[in-house]
Scaffold this motif. Sequence first.
Motif, PDB file in Angstrom:
ATOM      1  N   UNK A   1       0.469  -1.478   0.070  1.00 20.91           N
ATOM      2  CA  UNK A   1      -0.322   0.321   0.048  1.00 20.91           C
ATOM      3  C   UNK A   1       1.074   1.614   0.279  1.00 20.91           C
ATOM      4  N   UNK A   2       0.731   2.542  -0.582  1.00 18.98           N
ATOM      5  CA  UNK A   2       1.056   4.080  -1.059  1.00 18.98           C
ATOM      6  C   UNK A   2       0.525   4.627  -0.489  1.00 18.98           C
ATOM      7  N   UNK A   3       1.011   5.617  -0.407  1.00 16.58           N
ATOM      8  CA  UNK A   3      -0.711   7.124  -0.193  1.00 16.58           C
ATOM      9  C   UNK A   3      -1.426   6.613   0.611  1.00 16.58           C
ATOM     10  N   UNK A   4      -1.361   6.079   2.102  1.00  8.49           N
ATOM     11  CA  UNK A   4      -3.014   5.569   2.566  1.00  8.49           C
ATOM     12  C   UNK A   4      -3.722   4.906   1.713  1.00  8.49           C
ATOM     13  N   UNK A   5      -3.562   4.751   0.890  1.00  4.74           N
ATOM     14  CA  UNK A   5      -5.005   4.229  -0.308  1.00  4.74           C
ATOM     15  C   UNK A   5      -5.668   4.783  -0.479  1.00  4.74           C
ATOM     16  N   UNK A   6      -5.249   6.477  -0.319  1.00  2.93           N
ATOM     17  CA  UNK A   6      -6.625   7.160  -1.365  1.00  2.93           C
ATOM     18  C   UNK A   6      -6.980   6.760  -2.521  1.00  2.93           C
ATOM     19  N   UNK A   7      -6.189   6.779  -3.644  1.00  3.73           N
ATOM     20  CA  UNK A   7      -5.750   6.372  -5.228  1.00  3.73           C
ATOM     21  C   UNK A   7      -7.116   6.102  -5.561  1.00  3.73           C
ATOM     22  N   UNK A   8      -7.269   4.739  -4.121  1.00  2.15           N
ATOM     23  CA  UNK A   8      -8.246   3.674  -4.758  1.00  2.15           C
ATOM     24  C   UNK A   8      -9.755   3.451  -5.293  1.00  2.15           C
ATOM     25  N   UNK A   9     -10.022   3.706  -6.168  1.00  2.36           N
ATOM     26  CA  UNK A   9     -11.349   3.673  -6.829  1.00  2.36           C
ATOM     27  C   UNK A   9     -11.337   4.822  -7.265  1.00  2.36           C
TER      28      UNK A   9
ATOM     29  N   UNK B   1       5.969  12.804  -5.529  1.00  2.00           N
ATOM     30  CA  UNK B   1       6.332  13.921  -5.100  1.00  2.00           C
ATOM     31  C   UNK B   1       4.339  14.918  -5.258  1.00  2.00           C
ATOM     32  N   UNK B   2       4.443  14.953  -6.749  1.00  2.00           N
ATOM     33  CA  UNK B   2       3.157  14.917  -7.077  1.00  2.00           C
ATOM     34  C   UNK B   2       2.018  14.250  -5.905  1.00  2.00           C
ATOM     35  N   UNK B   3       2.610  13.033  -6.442  1.00  2.00           N
ATOM     36  CA  UNK B   3       1.068  11.808  -5.292  1.00  2.00           C
ATOM     37  C   UNK B   3       0.798  12.303  -4.110  1.00  2.00           C
ATOM     38  N   UNK B   4       2.309  12.527  -3.430  1.00  2.00           N
ATOM     39  CA  UNK B   4       2.208  13.080  -2.198  1.00  2.00           C
ATOM     40  C   UNK B   4       1.941  14.440  -1.933  1.00  2.00           C
ATOM     41  N   UNK B   5       1.761  15.530  -2.474  1.00  2.00           N
ATOM     42  CA  UNK B   5       0.855  16.431  -2.187  1.00  2.00           C
ATOM     43  C   UNK B   5      -0.330  16.550  -3.288  1.00  2.00           C
ATOM     44  N   UNK B   6      -0.973  15.207  -3.586  1.00  2.00           N
ATOM     45  CA  UNK B   6      -2.438  15.150  -4.066  1.00  2.00           C
ATOM     46  C   UNK B   6      -2.985  14.769  -2.706  1.00  2.00           C
TER      47      UNK B   6
ATOM     48  N   UNK C   1      -6.041  14.706   1.927  1.00  2.00           N
ATOM     49  CA  UNK C   1      -6.375  14.468   4.165  1.00  2.00           C
ATOM     50  C   UNK C   1      -6.841  15.497   4.726  1.00  2.00           C
ATOM     51  N   UNK C   2      -6.575  16.885   3.667  1.00  3.16           N
ATOM     52  CA  UNK C   2      -6.457  18.126   4.116  1.00  3.16           C
ATOM     53  C   UNK C   2      -5.370  18.458   5.737  1.00  3.16           C
ATOM     54  N   UNK C   3      -3.804  17.916   5.168  1.00  2.00           N
ATOM     55  CA  UNK C   3      -3.035  17.850   6.322  1.00  2.00           C
ATOM     56  C   UNK C   3      -1.444  18.672   5.383  1.00  2.00           C
ATOM     57  N   UNK C   4      -1.835  19.262   4.160  1.00  4.71           N
ATOM     58  CA  UNK C   4      -1.040  19.749   3.407  1.00  4.71           C
ATOM     59  C   UNK C   4      -1.401  21.909   3.010  1.00  4.71           C
ATOM     60  N   UNK C   5      -0.726  23.013   3.806  1.00  8.17           N
ATOM     61  CA  UNK C   5      -1.437  23.572   3.015  1.00  8.17           C
ATOM     62  C   UNK C   5      -1.856  23.877   1.809  1.00  8.17           C
TER      63      UNK C   5
END
Length: 366
Positions: free
Chosen positions: A1-9, A237-242, A247-251
């Motif tokens: 898993x990566x990116x907390x699985x947020x991109x799935x689906x 980097x782009x996927x981390x920023x996304x 997740x509202x954890x970045x400005x």
Amino acid sequence: MAFNNIYKGKKILITGNTGFKGSWLTTWLLKMGAEIYGFSKDIPTTPSVFETLSLAEKIHHHFGDIRDKEALNNYIQQIKPDFIFHLAAQAIVSASYTHPFDTVTTNVTGTASLLESIRNISWECTCVLITSDKAYNNVEWIWGYREMDALGGKDIYSGSKGAAELIIRCYWHSFIKSMPNIKMGTARAGNVIGGGDWAKDRIVVDCVKAFSRQEIVEIRSPKATRPWQHVLEPLSGYLTLGQRLYEKQSQNGEAYNFGPRAEQTKTVFELVRDLAIQWGLEPDKTIRLTGNAPFEEATLLRLNCDKALAYLNWHSTLHYEQCVTMIAQWYKAFYLEENADLYNLTVKQIELYVKEAAKQQLMWTK
Ligand SMILES: NC(=O)c1ccc[n+]([C@@H]2O[C@H](COP(=O)([O-])OP(=O)(O)OC[C@H]3O[C@@H](n4cnc5c(N)ncnc54)[C@H](O)[C@@H]3O)[C@@H](O)[C@H]2O)c1
């Protein structure tokens, strides 16, 4: 898993999906279970990584011009994406000298056209807009550029990328900031290299084409240094920023640099030499140095990535040698192996990259 699985689906629109970065991003997101929608003007090269990986069969794709505000808006309204990654651009520095107007309209008006469509979005959507390290006004100093440094430049390509950033900033402050359903960030990265790039006037492309035909490679600017990085580095980097925006954890509304380790700043000669060695060739017999470049290009531009490290826990993963090995492996499979499964190899390289990043405990790998 990566990116907390947020991109799935998730429904993900990638503009410029048929290009070099867009094709790698598509492959990575498909692997994570996303549903991909593409919007691009054309398939920019022959051969192309988009066709080599048979991506048209794996995604929904629309041919259109990013400057066509209505067509883009209609497409976005029709699919209602959860994420937009904007990569469509005239991305070639040399082409900005032959087609300056096209470069300006694609990179600036095209970005404004997307921002107009974003204004019309009524559902939750996270948008990552990709520009370039060339957006910075390159004063050829030794320090890395920070996100707060001056934008612009003397050549058309730099000007178009700097202008795109200014337009993004204006739309953000004037409209998008007050839209609670939109999260938006800008990403700036430098020269990327990796398997499947066939764009004009890119050194790796010239090399592998020459190697595959057993021809000599000519280098016009052997001493020019570039902060080389594998294409997977800015994509992570782009996927981390996304992810962080989602997740509202970045400005919200911020720009981030995504660059390589300092050790990756090598000369063009060093890169060509190391690729030749990986190909099993003798550099002395394969490389010819010819001197002056035919158009003006600034010689040094490095990014300072402290902000990405501090707020996104992102730093680049691969060492220069790993990067060169992966590139040689990809092109050798393409040119030298009959019936090579390049999609499978691309997925394997993504898996290897994620594994390396996990060893370095990068948060996005969780
Ligand atoms: N490749 C690099 O070294 C590098 C370095 C820094 C920044 N970037 C930036 O990353 C992004 C992607 O770069 P790339 O290397 O994948 O580029 P690329 O040239 O491989 O692909 C460009 C993509 O944009 C699309 N496109 C071009 N004009 C369009 C238009 N008018 N309407 C719709 N689509 C259009 C093409 O069809 C293609 O899909 C660009 O913004 C580029 O400036 C790339």
